[in-house]
Scaffold this motif. Structure first.
Motif, short mmCIF file in Angstrom:
data_model
loop_
_atom_site.label_atom_id
_atom_site.label_comp_id
_atom_site.label_asym_id
_atom_site.label_seq_id
_atom_site.Cartn_x
_atom_site.Cartn_y
_atom_site.Cartn_z
N GLY A 138 0.82 -1.21 0.00
CA GLY A 138 0.00 0.00 0.00
C GLY A 138 0.85 1.26 0.00
N ASP A 139 1.92 1.24 0.81
CA ASP A 139 2.83 2.38 0.85
C ASP A 139 3.48 2.61 -0.52
OD1 ASP A 139 2.26 2.72 3.52
OD2 ASP A 139 4.12 1.79 4.24
N LEU A 140 3.94 1.53 -1.13
CA LEU A 140 4.58 1.64 -2.44
C LEU A 140 3.59 2.14 -3.50
CD1 LEU A 140 6.83 -1.55 -2.48
CD2 LEU A 140 7.57 0.84 -2.30
N LYS A 141 2.36 1.68 -3.40
CA LYS A 141 1.32 2.13 -4.32
C LYS A 141 1.11 3.64 -4.16
CE LYS A 141 -3.61 1.60 -5.19
NZ LYS A 141 -4.85 1.00 -4.72
N ASP A 142 1.04 4.10 -2.91
CA ASP A 142 0.87 5.53 -2.66
C ASP A 142 2.06 6.34 -3.18
OD1 ASP A 142 -1.56 5.01 -1.45
OD2 ASP A 142 -0.76 5.08 0.60
N GLN A 143 3.26 5.82 -2.97
CA GLN A 143 4.45 6.49 -3.48
C GLN A 143 4.42 6.58 -5.00
OE1 GLN A 143 7.89 4.46 -1.95
NE2 GLN A 143 7.52 5.07 0.17
N ALA A 144 4.02 5.49 -5.64
CA ALA A 144 3.94 5.47 -7.11
C ALA A 144 2.91 6.48 -7.60
CB ALA A 144 3.61 4.07 -7.61
N LYS A 145 1.76 6.56 -6.92
CA LYS A 145 0.73 7.54 -7.31
C LYS A 145 1.26 8.96 -7.17
CE LYS A 145 -3.65 5.20 -6.32
NZ LYS A 145 -4.85 5.21 -5.48
N LYS A 167 4.41 9.96 -7.20
CA LYS A 167 5.45 10.20 -8.21
C LYS A 167 4.81 10.41 -9.58
CE LYS A 167 9.34 10.41 -7.42
NZ LYS A 167 10.11 11.64 -7.12
N TYR A 168 3.78 9.61 -9.88
CA TYR A 168 3.06 9.77 -11.14
C TYR A 168 2.44 11.17 -11.22
CZ TYR A 168 -0.45 9.30 -14.78
OH TYR A 168 -1.22 9.51 -15.89
N GLY A 169 1.86 11.62 -10.13
CA GLY A 169 1.27 12.96 -10.11
C GLY A 169 2.31 14.04 -10.35
N GLU A 170 3.47 13.89 -9.73
CA GLU A 170 4.54 14.87 -9.92
C GLU A 170 5.01 14.90 -11.37
OE1 GLU A 170 7.75 14.02 -7.21
OE2 GLU A 170 6.44 14.11 -5.46
N VAL A 171 5.26 13.72 -11.92
CA VAL A 171 5.73 13.63 -13.31
C VAL A 171 4.65 14.17 -14.24
CG1 VAL A 171 6.38 12.03 -15.15
CG2 VAL A 171 7.34 11.75 -12.87
#
Length: 116
Positions: free
Chosen positions: A46-53, A55-59
């Motif tokens: 879940g933490d990794l999923k949140d981090q990926a979201k 990072k995706y938002g930033e990019v």
């Protein structure tokens, strides 16, 4: 997106996948009960999923900003070119009209001289 953007996204995806694999393997070999280990894996996923979201938002925001900047620059450049072409057209049009008027006067003068 540029080649550098694709490379960055690939590297980011690889790092996230590697981190996830490392965490999962570390938890699987930890001396804890299976239930606790599964809970930790689920929480970490879940933490990794949140981090990926995030990072995706930033990019995504960076890409939108770049697109906006490039779009604005292109529009500005296109407008400048259009104005330059129009100004050149107007300048040469005025010169041609002026030269044509001179030629008409010369032809009329020649015709008047021939009539005499």
């Amino acid at each position: 997106m540029s080649k550098n953007g694709k490379n960055t996204a690939g590297i980011l995806a690889g790092l996230l996948a590697g981190a996830a694999a490392g965490v999962i393997l570390g938890m699987l070999y930890a001396p804890e009960e299976g239930k606790e280990t599964r809970k930790k894996i689920k929480d970490k996923a879940g933490d990794l999923k949140d981090q990926a979201k995030n990072k995706y938002g930033e990019v995504s925001e960076k890409v939108k900003d770049q697109y906006s900047n490039i779009s604005s620059t292109f529009k500005e450049t296109a407008n400048n070119v259009a104005h330059t072409v129009k100004d050149g057209y107007d300048k040469y049009k005025d010169q041609i009209v002026s030269k044509t008027a001179d030629v008409v006067k010369d032809v009329e003068a020649e015709l008047n001289d021939l009539k005499k």
